[in-house]
Design a protein around this motif. Structure first.
Motif, short mmCIF file in Angstrom:
data_model
loop_
_atom_site.label_atom_id
_atom_site.label_comp_id
_atom_site.label_asym_id
_atom_site.label_seq_id
_atom_site.Cartn_x
_atom_site.Cartn_y
_atom_site.Cartn_z
N ILE A 294 6.76 -4.80 1.36
CA ILE A 294 5.68 -5.54 2.01
C ILE A 294 5.20 -6.68 1.11
O ILE A 294 4.94 -7.80 1.57
CB ILE A 294 4.52 -4.59 2.38
CG1 ILE A 294 4.93 -3.70 3.56
CG2 ILE A 294 3.25 -5.38 2.71
CD1 ILE A 294 3.94 -2.61 3.88
N TRP A 295 5.10 -6.41 -0.18
CA TRP A 295 4.68 -7.47 -1.10
C TRP A 295 5.72 -8.58 -1.17
O TRP A 295 5.35 -9.75 -1.30
CB TRP A 295 4.42 -6.87 -2.47
CG TRP A 295 3.20 -5.99 -2.49
CD1 TRP A 295 2.06 -6.16 -1.75
CD2 TRP A 295 3.00 -4.79 -3.23
NE1 TRP A 295 1.16 -5.16 -2.00
CE2 TRP A 295 1.72 -4.30 -2.91
CE3 TRP A 295 3.78 -4.08 -4.15
CZ2 TRP A 295 1.19 -3.13 -3.48
CZ3 TRP A 295 3.27 -2.93 -4.71
CH2 TRP A 295 1.99 -2.45 -4.37
N LEU A 296 7.00 -8.25 -1.05
CA LEU A 296 8.04 -9.30 -1.03
C LEU A 296 7.93 -10.15 0.24
O LEU A 296 8.16 -11.35 0.20
CB LEU A 296 9.43 -8.65 -1.12
CG LEU A 296 9.85 -8.09 -2.47
CD1 LEU A 296 11.20 -7.37 -2.34
CD2 LEU A 296 9.94 -9.21 -3.51
N ALA A 297 7.60 -9.51 1.37
CA ALA A 297 7.54 -10.22 2.65
C ALA A 297 6.24 -11.00 2.81
O ALA A 297 6.18 -11.93 3.63
CB ALA A 297 7.69 -9.24 3.80
N ASN A 298 5.20 -10.65 2.05
CA ASN A 298 3.90 -11.28 2.20
C ASN A 298 3.48 -11.90 0.87
O ASN A 298 3.97 -12.96 0.51
CB ASN A 298 2.89 -10.26 2.71
CG ASN A 298 3.25 -9.73 4.09
OD1 ASN A 298 2.90 -10.34 5.09
ND2 ASN A 298 3.96 -8.60 4.16
N TYR A 299 2.60 -11.26 0.15
CA TYR A 299 2.29 -11.74 -1.19
C TYR A 299 1.97 -10.53 -2.06
O TYR A 299 1.42 -9.54 -1.61
CB TYR A 299 1.14 -12.75 -1.20
CG TYR A 299 -0.17 -12.24 -0.66
CD1 TYR A 299 -1.10 -11.66 -1.51
CD2 TYR A 299 -0.47 -12.36 0.69
CE1 TYR A 299 -2.32 -11.20 -1.02
CE2 TYR A 299 -1.69 -11.90 1.19
CZ TYR A 299 -2.60 -11.32 0.33
OH TYR A 299 -3.80 -10.86 0.81
N HIS A 300 2.33 -10.65 -3.35
CA HIS A 300 2.23 -9.52 -4.26
C HIS A 300 0.77 -9.10 -4.44
O HIS A 300 -0.11 -9.92 -4.66
CB HIS A 300 2.83 -9.86 -5.62
CG HIS A 300 2.89 -8.68 -6.55
ND1 HIS A 300 3.75 -7.62 -6.34
CD2 HIS A 300 2.16 -8.37 -7.65
CE1 HIS A 300 3.58 -6.74 -7.29
NE2 HIS A 300 2.62 -7.16 -8.10
N GLY A 301 0.54 -7.80 -4.32
CA GLY A 301 -0.78 -7.26 -4.58
C GLY A 301 -1.68 -7.21 -3.37
O GLY A 301 -2.83 -6.76 -3.48
N CYS A 302 -1.20 -7.65 -2.18
CA CYS A 302 -2.04 -7.57 -0.99
C CYS A 302 -2.28 -6.10 -0.63
O CYS A 302 -1.51 -5.22 -1.01
CB CYS A 302 -1.40 -8.32 0.17
SG CYS A 302 0.16 -7.61 0.76
N PRO A 303 -3.36 -5.81 0.09
CA PRO A 303 -3.64 -4.41 0.42
C PRO A 303 -2.52 -3.79 1.26
O PRO A 303 -2.01 -4.42 2.19
CB PRO A 303 -4.94 -4.49 1.23
CG PRO A 303 -5.53 -5.81 0.88
CD PRO A 303 -4.39 -6.72 0.60
N VAL A 304 -2.14 -2.57 0.93
CA VAL A 304 -1.11 -1.83 1.67
C VAL A 304 -1.64 -0.43 1.93
O VAL A 304 -2.11 0.25 1.01
CB VAL A 304 0.22 -1.76 0.90
CG1 VAL A 304 1.19 -0.82 1.61
CG2 VAL A 304 0.84 -3.14 0.76
N ARG A 305 -1.58 -0.03 3.17
CA ARG A 305 -2.02 1.32 3.54
C ARG A 305 -1.04 1.88 4.56
O ARG A 305 -0.65 1.21 5.51
CB ARG A 305 -3.42 1.28 4.15
CG ARG A 305 -3.81 2.57 4.87
CD ARG A 305 -5.22 2.56 5.39
NE ARG A 305 -6.17 2.84 4.30
CZ ARG A 305 -7.42 3.23 4.50
NH1 ARG A 305 -7.89 3.37 5.73
NH2 ARG A 305 -8.21 3.49 3.49
N PHE A 306 -0.64 3.14 4.34
CA PHE A 306 0.22 3.84 5.29
C PHE A 306 -0.51 5.05 5.85
O PHE A 306 -1.24 5.74 5.14
CB PHE A 306 1.51 4.31 4.62
CG PHE A 306 2.35 3.20 4.06
CD1 PHE A 306 2.80 2.17 4.87
CD2 PHE A 306 2.67 3.16 2.71
CE1 PHE A 306 3.55 1.13 4.36
CE2 PHE A 306 3.42 2.14 2.18
CZ PHE A 306 3.86 1.12 3.01
N ALA A 307 -0.31 5.29 7.14
CA ALA A 307 -0.83 6.49 7.78
C ALA A 307 0.27 7.56 7.77
O ALA A 307 1.44 7.26 8.05
CB ALA A 307 -1.25 6.19 9.21
N VAL A 308 -0.12 8.79 7.46
CA VAL A 308 0.83 9.90 7.36
C VAL A 308 0.33 11.05 8.22
O VAL A 308 -0.73 11.63 7.93
CB VAL A 308 1.00 10.36 5.90
CG1 VAL A 308 1.93 11.58 5.84
CG2 VAL A 308 1.53 9.23 5.04
N PRO A 309 1.03 11.42 9.30
CA PRO A 309 0.61 12.57 10.10
C PRO A 309 0.76 13.89 9.33
O PRO A 309 1.75 14.08 8.61
CB PRO A 309 1.57 12.54 11.30
CG PRO A 309 2.16 11.17 11.30
CD PRO A 309 2.20 10.73 9.87
#
Length: 394
Positions: A218-233
Motif C-alpha cells: 500500500i505504501w508503494l502504491a500510495n505514499y510511504h507512512g500513510c495510515p494503513v488499517r486492516f479488518a480481521v474477522p
C-alpha cells in the motif's frame, strides 16, 4: 415450533450489500476425486437441512426490524459442467454468481461441478451464515452422506447477544483515512473479480506476515507512512459454551500498521486484542440499523461507496479473513473424497479488497477479490502473485 431468529443489523447490511454488488455469498469449494449421485446428495441435503435450519432460512421483514424463518425447503442442489473452469479465476464459472435470494430463497445451495478435478461448491448468503457456519453446515452434509449421526447447529443466538455476553465496551467508526492496495479507482467498470494463488506447504503466522506485506505494498502504491488499517474477522463461537450455530457469529478486530511494525509486533497486537476481547466490541449502529428500512440502508451505502471512490480513502484498507487449516479426512462421503479446499471472496463494494486465506497441511490458498475499478488494468493479476512470492520468502 418452526425455527426463527432475529434479523440483525449486520445481516441487514449484508442483504443491502448483495443488492449493490452481488454476490455477498460465502463460498467454500472442495476439490477431489470419485463420483456422486445427485439423488443421494439431495437426500443428504434434506437431512442436513432439518438438523441445520440456518441453511433453509428466508427473510421476513417488517417496518421495524425483521426476522429469519425456516422455509421448510432444503437448500438448492445443482449439477453443472465445470470442465473449462480452472478454479483460479471467475472465467467459465457463471454458476458461482447465481443469486441467493434473502426473501424468496434459497439462501444456501450446493453445486456439484463436473470436471477434472471434481469440485463441490457450498454457497451461503452471508446474511444467514458466516464462513465458519458454512463449514459446519458442510461437515454435517458429509456426515449425512456417510450415514452418521448429525451434530446439528440449531442455535438462535445472534452476534449482538454473544458479543454483549463477554464485552460491554463499544467502538466508533473510523474516519475515511485509509488508501486502497492498488491505488486509485480507474474508470467506472461495474462488478468485481477475484484471483486465486496456491502456495505449497503451510506458512507459520501467516496473518501477521501477510498484513505486513500488504501494508508495504500500500505504501508503494500510495505514499510511504500513510495510515494503513486492516479488518480481521474473528469467530466468536469459542467465547461461549458449546455454541451450536451456523449463523453470523463473527466480529472484527482491526490492525493498524505503521512503518515501524513487523510481523512480530503485529502478531503481538492480535494476541493483545483477543486477550482484551476486542472481538466483542460493537458499534452504536449494531443495535439500531436493523430497524431502518432496507432501501434507506442501500441508499446510504451507495453514497458512502461513491464518496470513498471519489476520495480514494476508506474506513480500512481491506479485510483479511484467515480460515486456517481445514482437516480433509471428514470431507468424504457419497463416493467423493476431498483432496483440497479453497473458497471465494465475498462481494462488497465498500471494501478496497477482500483476501481469504484457507489451506491444508500440504498447501495454502490465497483468494483476493476487488471491485473491477480497483482491479482493472492488470492490477489484481500483478499484486496477488507478488504477495504470494514475498510470503514464501519471509
Amino acid at each position: 415450533m418452526a425455527f426463527s431468529r432475529q434479523l440483525t443489523s449486520t445481516e441487514k447490511i449484508y442483504v443491502a450489500s448483495d443488492h449493490i454488488l452481488p454476490p455477498c455469498v460465502n463460498t467454500i469449494i472442495l476439490e477431489g476425486m470419485g463420483q456422486w449421485d445427485p439423488e443421494e446428495w439431495a437426500r443428504a441435503l434434506s437431512k442436513a437441512g432439518k438438523a441445520n435450519p440456518g441453511s433453509r432460512l428466508v427473510m421476513k421483514s417488517s417496518f421495524l426490524g425483521g426476522q429469519w424463518v425456516d422455509s421448510g425447503r432444503p437448500p438448492a442442489l445443482s449439477v453443472v459442467d465445470g470442465s473449462s473452469w480452472t478454479g483460479y479465476t471467475p472465467e467459465n464459472a457463471p454458476f458461482l454468481t447465481e443469486p441467493l435470494r434473502a426473501k424468496k430463497g434459497p439462501t444456501c445451495e450446493v453445486v456439484l461441478i463436473k470436471g477434472d478435478p471434481l469440485r463441490i461448491a457450498f454457497r451461503s448468503h452471508h446474511a444467514v451464515m458466516d464462513g465458519m457456519g458454512t463449514i459446519l453446515w458442510m461437515q454435517d452434509i458429509f456426515r449425512a452422506l456417510r450415514g452418521e449421526s448429525l451434530l446439528g447447529y440449531p442455535s438462535r443466538l445472534t452476534e449482538f447477544r454473544l458479543a454483549r455476553s463477554f464485552q460491554k465496551k463499544g467502538r466508533t467508526p473510523a474516519p475515511h483515512h485509509f488508501p486502497a492496495l492498488t491505488g486509485k479507482v480507474m474508470g467506472d467498470e461495474p462488478g468485481s473479480r477475484w484471483l486465486r494463488v496456491t502456495i505449497p506447504g503451510q506458512i507459520r503466522r501467516i496473518l501477521p506476515r501477510i498484513a505486513w506485506i500488504l501494508a508495504n505494498e500500500i505504501w508503494l502504491a500510495n505514499y510511504h507512512g500513510c495510515p494503513v488499517r486492516f479488518a480481521v474477522p474473528v469467530n466468536m463461537r469459542p467465547r461461549g459454551d458449546n455454541i451450536l450455530s451456523t449463523g453470523n457469529l463473527s466480529n472484527l478486530i482491526y490492525l493498524d500498521i505503521t512503518p515501524d511494525s513487523t510481523p512480530e509486533t503485529i502478531a503481538g497486537d492480535i494476541k493483545t486484542q483477543l486477550a482484551n476481547k476486542h472481538d466483542g466490541m460493537l458499534y452504536w449502529g449494531d443495535r439500531f440499523i436493523r430497524y431502518f428500512p432496507l432501501p434507506l440502508i442501500e441508499n446510504a451505502m451507495k453514497k458512502e461507496i461513491k464518496a470513498k471512490q471519489d476520495t480514494n480513502l476508506y474506513r480500512n484498507s481491506g479485510i483479511i479473513s484467515n480460515v486456517g487449516t481445514v482437516p480433509l479426512e471428514d470431507l468424504a462421503g457419497g463416493g467423493f473424497r476431498t483432496t483440497n479446499i479453497t473458497g471465494l471472496p465475498i462481494g462488497m463494494g465498500s471494501l478496497p479488497f477482500f483476501l481469504g486465506i484457507i489451506g491444508t497441511t500440504e498447501r495454502t490458498e490465497l483468494i483476493m477479490g476487488m471491485a473491477n475499478n480497483l482491479a482493472n488494468g492488470g492490477r489484481l493479476e500483478k499484486i496477488l502473485p507478488k504477495i504470494a512470492d514475498q510470503l514464501s520468502s519471509i
